[in-house]
Design an enzyme around this catalytic site. Structure first.
Site, PDB file in Angstrom:
ATOM      1  N   LYS A 191       0.882  -1.172   0.000  1.00  0.00           N
ATOM      2  CA  LYS A 191       0.000   0.000   0.000  1.00  0.00           C
ATOM      3  C   LYS A 191       0.919   1.221   0.000  1.00  0.00           C
ATOM      4  O   LYS A 191       0.892   2.073   0.895  1.00  0.00           O
ATOM      5  CB  LYS A 191      -0.918  -0.048   1.238  1.00  0.00           C
ATOM      6  CG  LYS A 191      -1.987   1.012   1.276  1.00  0.00           C
ATOM      7  CD  LYS A 191      -3.128   0.784   0.295  1.00  0.00           C
ATOM      8  CE  LYS A 191      -4.107   1.940   0.335  1.00  0.00           C
ATOM      9  NZ  LYS A 191      -5.162   1.844  -0.701  1.00  0.00           N
ATOM     10  N   ASP A 223      -5.487  -3.109  -2.256  1.00  0.00           N
ATOM     11  CA  ASP A 223      -6.922  -3.044  -2.577  1.00  0.00           C
ATOM     12  C   ASP A 223      -7.184  -3.568  -3.990  1.00  0.00           C
ATOM     13  O   ASP A 223      -8.128  -4.321  -4.235  1.00  0.00           O
ATOM     14  CB  ASP A 223      -7.501  -1.630  -2.365  1.00  0.00           C
ATOM     15  CG  ASP A 223      -6.610  -0.523  -2.909  1.00  0.00           C
ATOM     16  OD1 ASP A 223      -5.505  -0.821  -3.400  1.00  0.00           O
ATOM     17  OD2 ASP A 223      -7.026   0.650  -2.846  1.00  0.00           O
ATOM     18  N   ASP A 247      -2.623 -12.252   5.430  1.00  0.00           N
ATOM     19  CA  ASP A 247      -3.670 -12.929   6.199  1.00  0.00           C
ATOM     20  C   ASP A 247      -5.012 -12.757   5.499  1.00  0.00           C
ATOM     21  O   ASP A 247      -5.752 -13.717   5.277  1.00  0.00           O
ATOM     22  CB  ASP A 247      -3.718 -12.337   7.617  1.00  0.00           C
ATOM     23  CG  ASP A 247      -4.813 -12.975   8.454  1.00  0.00           C
ATOM     24  OD1 ASP A 247      -4.945 -14.209   8.412  1.00  0.00           O
ATOM     25  OD2 ASP A 247      -5.542 -12.230   9.143  1.00  0.00           O
ATOM     26  N   ASP A 251      -7.305 -15.694   2.945  1.00  0.00           N
ATOM     27  CA  ASP A 251      -8.688 -16.135   3.197  1.00  0.00           C
ATOM     28  C   ASP A 251      -9.526 -15.903   1.948  1.00  0.00           C
ATOM     29  O   ASP A 251     -10.347 -16.732   1.564  1.00  0.00           O
ATOM     30  CB  ASP A 251      -9.309 -15.355   4.370  1.00  0.00           C
ATOM     31  CG  ASP A 251      -9.179 -16.099   5.690  1.00  0.00           C
ATOM     32  OD1 ASP A 251      -8.167 -16.812   5.876  1.00  0.00           O
ATOM     33  OD2 ASP A 251     -10.083 -15.979   6.549  1.00  0.00           O
TER      34      ASP A 251
HETATM   35  C1  IPM Z   1      -3.973 -17.411  10.099  1.00  0.00           C
HETATM   36  C2  IPM Z   1      -4.856 -17.028  11.265  1.00  0.00           C
HETATM   37  C3  IPM Z   1      -3.966 -16.429  12.350  1.00  0.00           C
HETATM   38  C4  IPM Z   1      -3.330 -15.190  11.785  1.00  0.00           C
HETATM   39  C5  IPM Z   1      -4.709 -16.141  13.672  1.00  0.00           C
HETATM   40  C6  IPM Z   1      -5.374 -17.357  14.223  1.00  0.00           C
HETATM   41  C7  IPM Z   1      -3.765 -15.545  14.692  1.00  0.00           C
HETATM   42  O1  IPM Z   1      -5.848 -16.154  10.854  1.00  0.00           O
HETATM   43  O2  IPM Z   1      -3.055 -18.238  10.295  1.00  0.00           O
HETATM   44  O3  IPM Z   1      -4.201 -16.927   8.997  1.00  0.00           O
HETATM   45  O4  IPM Z   1      -3.940 -14.118  11.769  1.00  0.00           O
HETATM   46  O5  IPM Z   1      -2.172 -15.279  11.357  1.00  0.00           O
HETATM   47 MG    MG Z   2      -5.946 -15.893   8.758  1.00  0.00          MG
END
Ligand code: IPM
Ligand code: MG
Length: 352
Positions: A191, A223, A247, A251
């Site tokens: 960023k 973004d 992180d 996801d």
């Molecule tokens: C991940 C999880 C962890 C992180 C949490 C559980 C601390 O979300 O491994 O992605 O944020 O790193």
């Molecule tokens: Mg995570």
């Protein structure tokens, strides 16, 4: 060869999925004449319950002294009190820091047979094969100052996004090295239009790009990267980014693979002791039911064989067995099927 593996099953579905990965590793040990010695320890909420600490010094020392660590998941509503002195997640962060595993590799591949299970249009998913490299021991998660106080009569909370040049250099080097064995493309996500830490990040990435003229380097703002992951993921190969961006983006990227339950990760540092864990969480809603998808953990154990033990053929054998299992239509609930955790693992073990 003989290897000592510390198991940290953790909380929620963690013990269920780690148990199945152990069965897979035992099959590999017998097929290839290795000896894997397992030692199990508590980490996370279960460790708070027993020892009053999410990660004890003894457990960390045992992890450091083993050849590798396989982790399930940590956390759950029981330990979610925002006022609690310790939290399961703190144990995980202390473990990553204590092992010095600064690079988190999160490969995201879409199995052709699961394309229909993704909310994205099938044509967008053709050929998706991304390796996200998330910086794991710096940034907002660890920077100081950090905490709560009262300033000018107002309650205040502070987190600090801090990066040293050496932290960026070592993760960038890994990204470029790994890109050489892939499509020779690095996407550095930052960023830099707002954050000073991102401007240092980009400066070092650019320098590294000059030193590696055979690798195509591009910079993408986080973004925009979040948008492109959904609108055109096939265009990405190696993606390298700081801790929290990584992180969040991983996801998001897991949606491409049809289920979070499918995705493994490897956390690596200077030593060969790595930390291997699925990217999913402890899933308290289905814990204890025996229906969690063990694939993310099983593929994590394959990454352990590859990166920490240099057992490439054995790692590839697990990945092939998982591939064939999915092709054959075996599905746990997260993939729209009815197989239990154990049955899914049986399907994989049968194909080893
Ligand atoms: C991940 C999880 C962890 C992180 C949490 C559980 C601390 O979300 O491994 O992605 O944020 O790193
Ligand atoms: Mg995570």
């Amino acid at each position: 060869m003989k290897f000592k593996i510390t198991l940290l099953p953790g909380d929620g579905i963690g013990p269920e999925v780690v148990g199945e990965a152990v069965r897979v590793l035992e099959t590999i040990a017998s097929n290839y004449k290795h000896s894997f010695v397992f030692q199990e320890r508590l980490m996370g909420g279960c460790s708070i319950d027993k020892y009053g600490s999410s990660l004890t010094d003894e457990t960390l020392a045992d992890c450091v002294a083993s050849d590798s660590v396989l982790l399930g998941a940590v956390g759950g509503p029981k330990w979610d009190d925002p006022k609690a002195k310790d939290r399961p997640e703190r144990g995980l962060l202390a473990l990553r820091k204590g092992l010095g595993v600064f690079a988190n590799l999160r490969p995201v591949k879409v199995h052709p047979a699961l394309i229909d299970g993704s909310p994205l249009k099938p044509e967008k998913l053709q050929g998706v094969d991304i390796l996200v490299i998330r910086e794991l021991t710096g940034g907002l998660y660890f920077g100081f100052p950090k905490g709560r106080d009262v300033k000018d009569g107002r309650e205040r909370a502070v987190d600090t996004l801090e990066y040293y040049d050496y932290e960026i250099k070592r993760i960038m080097k890994l990204a470029f090295d790994l890109a050489k064995g892939r499509k020779k493309k690095v996407t550095s996500v930052d960023k830099a239009n707002v954050l000073e830490s991102s401007r240092l990040w980009r400066q070092i990435a650019t320098q590294m790009g000059k030193e590696n003229p055979d690798i195509e380097l591009e910079h993408v703002l986080v973004d925009t990267a979040a948008m492109k992951l959904i609108t055109g993921p096939a265009w990405m190969d190696v993606v390298v980014t700081e801790n929290m961006f990584g992180d969040i983006l991983t996801d998001e990227a897991s949606v491409l693979a049809g289920s979070m339950g499918m995705l493994p990760s490897a956390s690596l540092g200077e030593s060969t002791v790595g930390l291997y864990e699925p990217i999913h969480g402890s899933a308290p809603d289905i814990a204890g039911k025996g229906i969690a998808n063990p694939v993310g953990t099983i593929l994590s154990s394959a990454m352990m064989l590859r990166h920490s033990f240099k057992l490439e053929a054995e790692a590839a054998a697990i990945e092939k067995a998982v591939d064939e299992t999915i092709t054959a239509g075996a599905r746990t609930a997260d993939l729209g099927g009815k197989l239990t955790t154990r049955q899914m693992a049986d399907e994989i073990i049968e194909r080893l």
